[in-house]
Design a protein around this motif. Structure first.
Motif, PDB file in Angstrom:
ATOM      1  N   HIS A  46      18.127  17.268  15.724  1.00 27.54           N
ATOM      2  CA  HIS A  46      17.282  17.182  16.909  1.00 27.54           C
ATOM      3  C   HIS A  46      15.868  16.725  16.528  1.00 27.54           C
ATOM      4  CE1 HIS A  46      16.476  18.244  21.120  1.00 27.54           C
ATOM      5  NE2 HIS A  46      15.328  18.766  20.704  1.00 27.54           N
ATOM      6  N   MET A  47      15.310  17.359  15.514  1.00 28.72           N
ATOM      7  CA  MET A  47      13.963  16.984  15.078  1.00 28.72           C
ATOM      8  C   MET A  47      13.951  15.584  14.463  1.00 28.72           C
ATOM      9  SD  MET A  47      12.258  20.506  13.631  1.00 28.72           S
ATOM     10  CE  MET A  47      13.723  21.211  12.861  1.00 28.72           C
ATOM     11  N   ALA A  48      14.964  15.283  13.658  1.00 27.41           N
ATOM     12  CA  ALA A  48      15.029  13.959  13.035  1.00 27.41           C
ATOM     13  C   ALA A  48      15.081  12.849  14.075  1.00 27.41           C
ATOM     14  CB  ALA A  48      16.238  13.879  12.105  1.00 27.41           C
ATOM     15  N   SER A  49      15.611  13.157  15.256  1.00 25.43           N
ATOM     16  CA  SER A  49      15.687  12.160  16.325  1.00 25.43           C
ATOM     17  C   SER A  49      14.344  11.990  17.039  1.00 25.43           C
ATOM     18  CB  SER A  49      16.765  12.546  17.346  1.00 25.43           C
ATOM     19  OG  SER A  49      16.307  13.598  18.184  1.00 25.43           O
ATOM     20  N   GLY A  50      13.353  12.820  16.668  1.00 30.83           N
ATOM     21  CA  GLY A  50      12.026  12.716  17.258  1.00 30.83           C
ATOM     22  C   GLY A  50      11.770  13.677  18.396  1.00 30.83           C
ATOM     23  N   ALA A  51      12.670  14.637  18.609  1.00 30.42           N
ATOM     24  CA  ALA A  51      12.509  15.602  19.699  1.00 30.42           C
ATOM     25  C   ALA A  51      12.087  16.955  19.133  1.00 30.42           C
ATOM     26  CB  ALA A  51      13.817  15.748  20.465  1.00 30.42           C
ATOM     27  N   PRO A  52      11.042  17.556  19.703  1.00 30.38           N
ATOM     28  CA  PRO A  52      10.618  18.873  19.211  1.00 30.38           C
ATOM     29  C   PRO A  52      11.592  19.964  19.635  1.00 30.38           C
ATOM     30  CG  PRO A  52       9.291  18.220  21.097  1.00 30.38           C
ATOM     31  CD  PRO A  52      10.187  17.058  20.779  1.00 30.38           C
ATOM     32  N   LEU A  53      11.598  21.045  18.882  1.00 31.16           N
ATOM     33  CA  LEU A  53      12.419  22.189  19.243  1.00 31.16           C
ATOM     34  C   LEU A  53      11.734  22.983  20.341  1.00 31.16           C
ATOM     35  CD1 LEU A  53      13.472  23.596  15.752  1.00 31.16           C
ATOM     36  CD2 LEU A  53      14.769  22.062  17.247  1.00 31.16           C
ATOM     37  N   ASP A  54      12.541  23.558  21.221  1.00 28.42           N
ATOM     38  CA  ASP A  54      12.008  24.505  22.195  1.00 28.42           C
ATOM     39  C   ASP A  54      12.402  25.907  21.731  1.00 28.42           C
ATOM     40  OD1 ASP A  54      14.724  24.786  22.845  1.00 28.42           O
ATOM     41  OD2 ASP A  54      14.532  23.719  24.744  1.00 28.42           O
ATOM     42  N   ASP A  55      11.966  26.919  22.445  1.00 25.93           N
ATOM     43  CA  ASP A  55      12.253  28.286  22.011  1.00 25.93           C
ATOM     44  C   ASP A  55      13.751  28.603  22.015  1.00 25.93           C
ATOM     45  OD1 ASP A  55       9.736  28.971  21.240  1.00 25.93           O
ATOM     46  OD2 ASP A  55       9.312  30.243  22.978  1.00 25.93           O
ATOM     47  N   ALA A  56      14.508  27.972  22.903  1.00 24.32           N
ATOM     48  CA  ALA A  56      15.956  28.207  22.907  1.00 24.32           C
ATOM     49  C   ALA A  56      16.570  27.702  21.603  1.00 24.32           C
ATOM     50  CB  ALA A  56      16.606  27.520  24.110  1.00 24.32           C
ATOM     51  N   ALA A  57      16.131  26.548  21.150  1.00 21.07           N
ATOM     52  CA  ALA A  57      16.652  25.995  19.890  1.00 21.07           C
ATOM     53  C   ALA A  57      16.159  26.800  18.693  1.00 21.07           C
ATOM     54  CB  ALA A  57      16.247  24.532  19.749  1.00 21.07           C
ATOM     55  N   ARG A 115      -1.460  12.304   7.547  1.00 19.27           N
ATOM     56  CA  ARG A 115      -1.280  11.538   6.307  1.00 19.27           C
ATOM     57  C   ARG A 115      -0.214  12.178   5.417  1.00 19.27           C
ATOM     58  NH1 ARG A 115      -6.339  11.354   5.062  1.00 19.27           N
ATOM     59  NH2 ARG A 115      -6.386  13.056   3.555  1.00 19.27           N
ATOM     60  N   ARG A 116      -0.249  13.505   5.303  1.00 21.17           N
ATOM     61  CA  ARG A 116       0.730  14.203   4.457  1.00 21.17           C
ATOM     62  C   ARG A 116       2.154  14.041   4.998  1.00 21.17           C
ATOM     63  NH1 ARG A 116      -1.959  20.128   3.204  1.00 21.17           N
ATOM     64  NH2 ARG A 116      -3.612  19.426   1.791  1.00 21.17           N
ATOM     65  N   VAL A 117       2.313  14.247   6.305  1.00 16.99           N
ATOM     66  CA  VAL A 117       3.655  14.157   6.894  1.00 16.99           C
ATOM     67  C   VAL A 117       4.198  12.734   6.782  1.00 16.99           C
ATOM     68  CG1 VAL A 117       4.993  14.402   9.030  1.00 16.99           C
ATOM     69  CG2 VAL A 117       3.321  16.145   8.409  1.00 16.99           C
ATOM     70  N   ALA A 118       3.357  11.754   7.005  1.00 18.52           N
ATOM     71  CA  ALA A 118       3.787  10.360   6.904  1.00 18.52           C
ATOM     72  C   ALA A 118       4.202   9.997   5.477  1.00 18.52           C
ATOM     73  CB  ALA A 118       2.677   9.429   7.383  1.00 18.52           C
ATOM     74  N   PRO A 126       9.930  14.147  11.377  1.00 22.62           N
ATOM     75  CA  PRO A 126       9.161  12.894  11.410  1.00 22.62           C
ATOM     76  C   PRO A 126       7.705  13.112  11.829  1.00 22.62           C
ATOM     77  CG  PRO A 126      10.482  13.076  13.389  1.00 22.62           C
ATOM     78  CD  PRO A 126      10.821  14.283  12.526  1.00 22.62           C
ATOM     79  N   ALA A 127       6.851  12.213  11.403  1.00 24.74           N
ATOM     80  CA  ALA A 127       5.423  12.297  11.715  1.00 24.74           C
ATOM     81  C   ALA A 127       5.176  12.306  13.222  1.00 24.74           C
ATOM     82  CB  ALA A 127       4.678  11.131  11.059  1.00 24.74           C
ATOM     83  N   ALA A 128       6.056  11.694  13.988  1.00 24.94           N
ATOM     84  CA  ALA A 128       5.878  11.632  15.447  1.00 24.94           C
ATOM     85  C   ALA A 128       5.895  13.009  16.097  1.00 24.94           C
ATOM     86  CB  ALA A 128       6.966  10.752  16.062  1.00 24.94           C
ATOM     87  N   LEU A 129       6.445  14.016  15.422  1.00 27.98           N
ATOM     88  CA  LEU A 129       6.502  15.367  15.996  1.00 27.98           C
ATOM     89  C   LEU A 129       5.261  16.210  15.711  1.00 27.98           C
ATOM     90  CD1 LEU A 129      10.191  16.541  15.468  1.00 27.98           C
ATOM     91  CD2 LEU A 129       9.065  15.792  17.555  1.00 27.98           C
ATOM     92  N   LEU A 130       4.386  15.742  14.846  1.00 28.71           N
ATOM     93  CA  LEU A 130       3.206  16.532  14.514  1.00 28.71           C
ATOM     94  C   LEU A 130       2.374  16.906  15.745  1.00 28.71           C
ATOM     95  CD1 LEU A 130       1.447  17.923  12.428  1.00 28.71           C
ATOM     96  CD2 LEU A 130       0.357  15.704  11.991  1.00 28.71           C
TER      97      LEU A 130
END
Length: 171
Positions: A46-57, A115-118, A126-130
């Motif tokens: 889920h995260m690798a696809s660029g979607a953040p986790l919600d509390d259910a996940a 910079r670190r995440v990238a 992915p950096a897009a979730l920061l």
């Protein structure tokens, strides 16, 4: 240092939790636990696809961490846990698993985090979730039972770990 020292290094992605955590655990002679190892494959995907986790996940992940910490606390074992623990309610679950844990927020400026995440290779986050983690972060003390302290996580990891170890040695 050894024994039942229980430290949870928290903060957003790129704050140095794993790097500092490994060093700190070695200095304190306790086990290192990485919360990322407890994410089920669905969360990682889920995260690798660029979607953040919600509390259910996050619920199953937090429950698994709670059980791990509970087991370690029951055995009288110390540890250093690297875990985002973004919100006071997440930290409450972890603290309930291992009462007496000390939360340490590794605070790092957003530009340095980005910079670190990238620069990380082979990580599912992915950096897009920061930005989503920065938006979700609740400072320590967001609730009355949400104690801990903040450390500057920008310096070299060995220096950060040494500063945290000195804090515990002085107790």
């Amino acid at each position: 240092m050894s024994g039942a020292v229980r430290v949870v290094l928290c903060g957003v992605a790129g704050s140095g939790k794993t790097t500092v955590g490994r060093l700190l655990a070695a200095q304190m002679d306790v086990a290192f636990v990485d919360a990322d190892d407890f994410h089920p494959p669905a969360n990682r995907d889920h995260m690798a696809s660029g979607a953040p986790l919600d509390d259910a996940a996050r619920a199953g992940w937090l429950a698994a961490l709670h059980q791990e910490l509970r087991h370690r606390a029951a055995a009288g074992s110390g540890f250093v846990l690297a875990c985002s623990a973004l919100a006071a309610r997440h930290r409450r679950v972890l603290r309930d698993g291992a009462p007496g844990s000390t939360f340490v927020h590794l605070r790092v400026p957003p530009a340095v985090l980005a910079r670190r995440v990238a620069a990380r290779a082979g990580h599912f986050f992915p950096a897009a979730l920061l930005p989503s983690q920065l938006a979700a972060w609740e400072e320590l003390g967001a609730a009355p039972d949400d104690a801990g302290f903040v450390v500057d996580g920008e310096p070299v990891a060995a220096d950060v770990a040494a500063a945290i170890a000195r804090h515990f040695a002085a107790r």
